[in-house]
Design an enzyme around this catalytic site. Structure first.
Site, PDB file in Angstrom:
ATOM      1  N   ASP A 163      59.015  42.602  51.133  1.00  0.00           N
ATOM      2  CA  ASP A 163      58.990  41.449  50.246  1.00  0.00           C
ATOM      3  C   ASP A 163      59.751  41.749  48.955  1.00  0.00           C
ATOM      4  OD1 ASP A 163      58.240  38.874  49.921  1.00  0.00           O
ATOM      5  OD2 ASP A 163      56.095  39.259  49.819  1.00  0.00           O
ATOM      6  N   ARG A 196      46.382  38.514  57.624  1.00  0.00           N
ATOM      7  CA  ARG A 196      46.284  37.097  57.960  1.00  0.00           C
ATOM      8  C   ARG A 196      45.421  36.914  59.195  1.00  0.00           C
ATOM      9  NH1 ARG A 196      52.584  35.308  56.824  1.00  0.00           N
ATOM     10  NH2 ARG A 196      52.651  36.138  54.697  1.00  0.00           N
ATOM     11  N   LYS A 229      65.624  26.511  51.382  1.00  0.00           N
ATOM     12  CA  LYS A 229      65.614  27.875  51.891  1.00  0.00           C
ATOM     13  C   LYS A 229      66.706  28.087  52.927  1.00  0.00           C
ATOM     14  CE  LYS A 229      62.221  26.955  55.557  1.00  0.00           C
ATOM     15  NZ  LYS A 229      61.032  27.468  56.262  1.00  0.00           N
ATOM     16  N   GLN A 244      55.175  43.519  54.853  1.00  0.00           N
ATOM     17  CA  GLN A 244      56.377  42.723  54.597  1.00  0.00           C
ATOM     18  C   GLN A 244      57.350  43.479  53.706  1.00  0.00           C
ATOM     19  OE1 GLN A 244      54.548  39.109  52.907  1.00  0.00           O
ATOM     20  NE2 GLN A 244      55.439  37.998  54.625  1.00  0.00           N
ATOM     21  N   HIS A 301      61.116  39.565  45.118  1.00  0.00           N
ATOM     22  CA  HIS A 301      61.211  38.335  44.334  1.00  0.00           C
ATOM     23  C   HIS A 301      62.208  38.542  43.204  1.00  0.00           C
ATOM     24  CE1 HIS A 301      57.306  37.892  46.378  1.00  0.00           C
ATOM     25  NE2 HIS A 301      57.646  36.623  46.413  1.00  0.00           N
ATOM     26  N   CYS A 351      53.362  37.416  46.684  1.00  0.00           N
ATOM     27  CA  CYS A 351      53.989  36.690  45.576  1.00  0.00           C
ATOM     28  C   CYS A 351      53.171  36.679  44.280  1.00  0.00           C
ATOM     29  CB  CYS A 351      54.310  35.255  45.983  1.00  0.00           C
ATOM     30  SG  CYS A 351      54.720  35.017  47.697  1.00  0.00           S
ATOM     31  N   HIS A 388      62.125  33.874  46.559  1.00  0.00           N
ATOM     32  CA  HIS A 388      61.442  34.750  47.507  1.00  0.00           C
ATOM     33  C   HIS A 388      62.474  35.200  48.540  1.00  0.00           C
ATOM     34  CE1 HIS A 388      57.338  33.013  46.508  1.00  0.00           C
ATOM     35  NE2 HIS A 388      58.125  32.024  46.131  1.00  0.00           N
TER      36      HIS A 388
END
Length: 669
Positions: A414, A394, A496, A412, A416, A365, A542
């Site tokens: 991912d 992680r 979410k 990911q 945005h 992000c 997200h």
């Protein structure tokens, strides 16, 4: 993200359709958008035919060898008949089942302490498929489990009543101290309500408990109970505490349900992605490199390439811009984002680079926000959509690592979206459409959906929370998707939507998520110029569809049992010469197939039945058998892994059929 078992339908012959199951949270994708030919949750493939259908133009050698291989397959599958499917209840759907499981935990603890008087009890809850209980005692063996189960059967047959008693805290403490049960004393200290409730099994054993239970042990069908395994578990989940012995058991209402569950476990074991990953040479975790770090082998890597390529094409078509960003950044970036304050335990130690500290990224992000901030934006620029297949790292304890499902480095999918307040609904709807399109390629058409709303502690005004939550609801309702509201379950930074997919065994996997964020735009002070030339803050969304490539690949392996559909299979066709005399022709054909975008290979050096059998074991969808007659006629005799002998066809016809099947994302020709 973990999997949960929810009313699976058990005993499968290969990959079978699951009959529809009523659920307020399962949302079918539109039929118009469903890809053709995908074997999945609701597209049944019958057991493959073993009847040979060789064309008369096939060479006698090819036909004879194929018939021999067919006979082997017929003998192997002769005893594999489809059985009646049983729908298993869940703790949520059956209060009786929940009571049985909770009581079984108590019965097991009583049995353990009868057989091992020095054992100390801790906690014993019901779980999704049964129950467990933790004991402070010497390590147990499988032989011990059999003894415990026999003692449980004796307790059940005696039909002891389950008696609830209310006592004062002082009385409970006195009784626990008399039994010398230190863990129960600690549990008592954590109980805030009074009076304290105790459940007795007859007059022989009792436990601190709030219930519920069945009326008596005789209400349990002992033939529907089984002890499954024993494992180590730290008290309170803290590795600094005492290691306990955790006994897992399963309990059902009927013996048939237990048998169905055992069949389910066998099928799940057959589909285990760790075993199939090794057998099919798809991926590995190399301990020399470190736990939780995935090595994609050539066959797995080609599937990943197909996933990534399809993902990128769809995103470009839907108005996203692709990004590539660094794997590390200055630690200060993660201070601004708040990760160091709120997520530090999941992050690796910082790296000292020329007296500046850098951090492996746990999220993508902040990078996407920096790309947004590179220039001033006008309200006319919105919506702005950026997407990245970004690898993150992680920290996970070694004991929590699990194949592809729990790793330390993963990629990911991912993305945005930066938009205006009045664009939220349309953007969320667009994400849901995109999610349906991507997941539908793999046959996932039934989802469980949760909408999580504002928690007690949150950022952002009441007005924007109401608008964002309303937009999420409107988008779901526009899709005609039913959902469950998780009141107060949203993140502190925004509401979410979470979406779980169901695999071929009915298991649910958390993959897709859509989150509105009011926090990071504030932390990074991102703005735009509105129509009145004033600075305003955009809305940030997200979203991820697959979740992570590694985990999703693991789900696919288990969903397909490693038997990937034709369009996704790492090797689509294997060309098999009857003898080495046909080898040059086979190599020429393979070169032609590869030049036309088909994943093909030649295998030789064994008798043809063995070559066919090897291809079956490696789950290759198509085999092209070549004998002297095929060379002379420049043809191929095609055998399908699932449909037996298809017949003889020209090379160009074979190529065209595979290309059409690939474009349509079909499972076979």
């Amino acid at each position: 993200m973990a999997t949960t078992l929810s009313a699976p339908l058990l005993r499968f012959h290969h990959r079978c359709r699951l009959p529809p199951r009523a659920s307020p949270r399962r949302c079918p994708a539109s039929a118009a958008g469903s890809p053709r030919g995908i074997n999945s949750l609701h597209s049944c493939r019958l057991p493959r035919s073993t009847a040979a259908r060789s064309s008369s133009t096939a060479s006698p050698e090819a036909a004879a060898a194929a018939a021999e291989a067919t006979e082997e397959a017929t003998q192997e599958e002769a005893g594999d008949k489809e059985e009646e499917r049983v729908v298993l209840p869940t703790n949520e759907s059956s209060d009786r089942l929940l009571r049985i499981r909770h009581t079984c935990a108590h019965v097991m603890a009583m049995a353990v302490q009868k057989l091992f008087p020095n054992s100390k009890v801790t906690i014993g809850p019901w779980i999704d498929n049964g129950f467990y209980y933790d004991f402070d005692m010497e390590p147990l063996t499988d032989k011990d489990l059999k003894k415990i189960k026999k003692e449980m059967d004796r307790i059940i047959r005696k039909n002891h009543p389950l008696v609830r008693e209310e006592v004062s805290r002082e009385e409970a403490q006195k009784r626990i101290e008399a039994l010398n049960e230190p863990y129960k004393l600690e549990i008592l200290g954590a109980i805030k309500e009074e009076p304290i409730t105790i459940y007795h099994i007859g007059e022989e054993w009792w436990d601190l408990c709030a219930g519920p239970h069945v009326e008596s042990t005789g209400k349990i069908n002992r033939r529907a109970v089984e002890l499954e395994s024993v494992a180590g578990a730290y008290w309170r989940g803290d590795e600094n505490n005492q290691m306990l012995q955790r006994i897992y058991g399963t309990a059902w209402e009927t013996e048939d349900q237990l048998k169905a569950y055992i069949h389910f476990k066998e099928e799940a074991k057959r589909r285990d992605h760790r075993r199939l990953g090794q057998d099919l040479d798809l991926f590995s975790i190399q301990e020399d490199a470190g736990g939780g770090l995935v090595f994609w082998h050539p066959k797995g890597a080609i599937i990943r390439h197909i996933l990534e390529d399809s993902w990128k094409q769809i995103h470009l078509q839907r108005g996203y811009d692709l990004l590539y960003t660094p794997h590390v950044a200055k630690a200060d970036l993660w201070k601004v984002s708040g990760h160091i304050d709120f997520y530090k335990e999941n992050m690796y130690n910082q790296i000292d680079v020329e007296d500046e500290f850098y951090q492996l990224r746990p999220m993508n992000c902040p990078y996407h926000i920096l790309v947004y901030k590179r220039k001033l934006h006008s309200y006319r620029d919105f919506p702005i959509r950026v997407a990245e297949l970004g690898t993150v790292y992680r920290y996970e304890l070694s004991g929590s690592l699990h194949g592809l499902f729990r790793v330390r480095g993963f990629t990911q999918d991912d993305a945005h979206i930066f938009c205006l307040e009045d664009q939220i609904k349309d953007e969320i709807r667009g994400v849901l459409d995109l999610t349906e399109q991507i997941l539908g390629q793999f046959g996932f058409r039934y989802y469980e959906i949760n909408l999580s709303t504002r928690p007690e502690k949150s950022v952002g005004s009441d007005d924007i929370w109401e608008k964002a939550t309303g937009a999420l609801k409107d988008a779901l309702e526009d899709k005609g998707w039913e959902y469950k509201v998780d009141e107060g379950g949203g993140a502190f930074y925004g509401p979410k939507i979470d979406l779980k997919i169901e695999d071929a065994l009915g298991r649910k996997w958390q993959c897709s998520t859509v989150q509105v964020d009011f926090n990071l735009p504030e932390r990074f002070d991102i703005t735009y110029i509105d129509s009145n030339t004033e600075k305003k803050r955009p809305i940030m969304i997200h979203r991820a569809v697959l979740g992570s490539l590694e985990r999703f690949f693991g789900v696919l392996i288990e969903h397909y049992a490693g038997d990937f559909p034709l369009w996704l299979a790492p090797t689509q066709a294997r060309i098999l010469p009857v003898t080495d005399n046909e080898l040059q022709y086979c190599n020429d054909v393979a070169s032609e197939l590869k030049s036309r975008g088909i994943r093909a290979e030649v295998c030789h050096g064994e008798r043809l039945p063995k070559l066919i059998r090897n291809a079956e074991m490696q789950k290759v969808p198509l085999m092209a058998v070549v004998g002297p007659k095929e060379v002379q006629a420049t043809t191929l005799t095609i055998r399908s892994r699932h449909n037996g002998e298809i017949g003889t066809m020209l090379v160009d016809d074979f190529i065209n059929k595979i290309q059409v099947a690939t474009v349509n994302k079909s499972s076979s020709l």
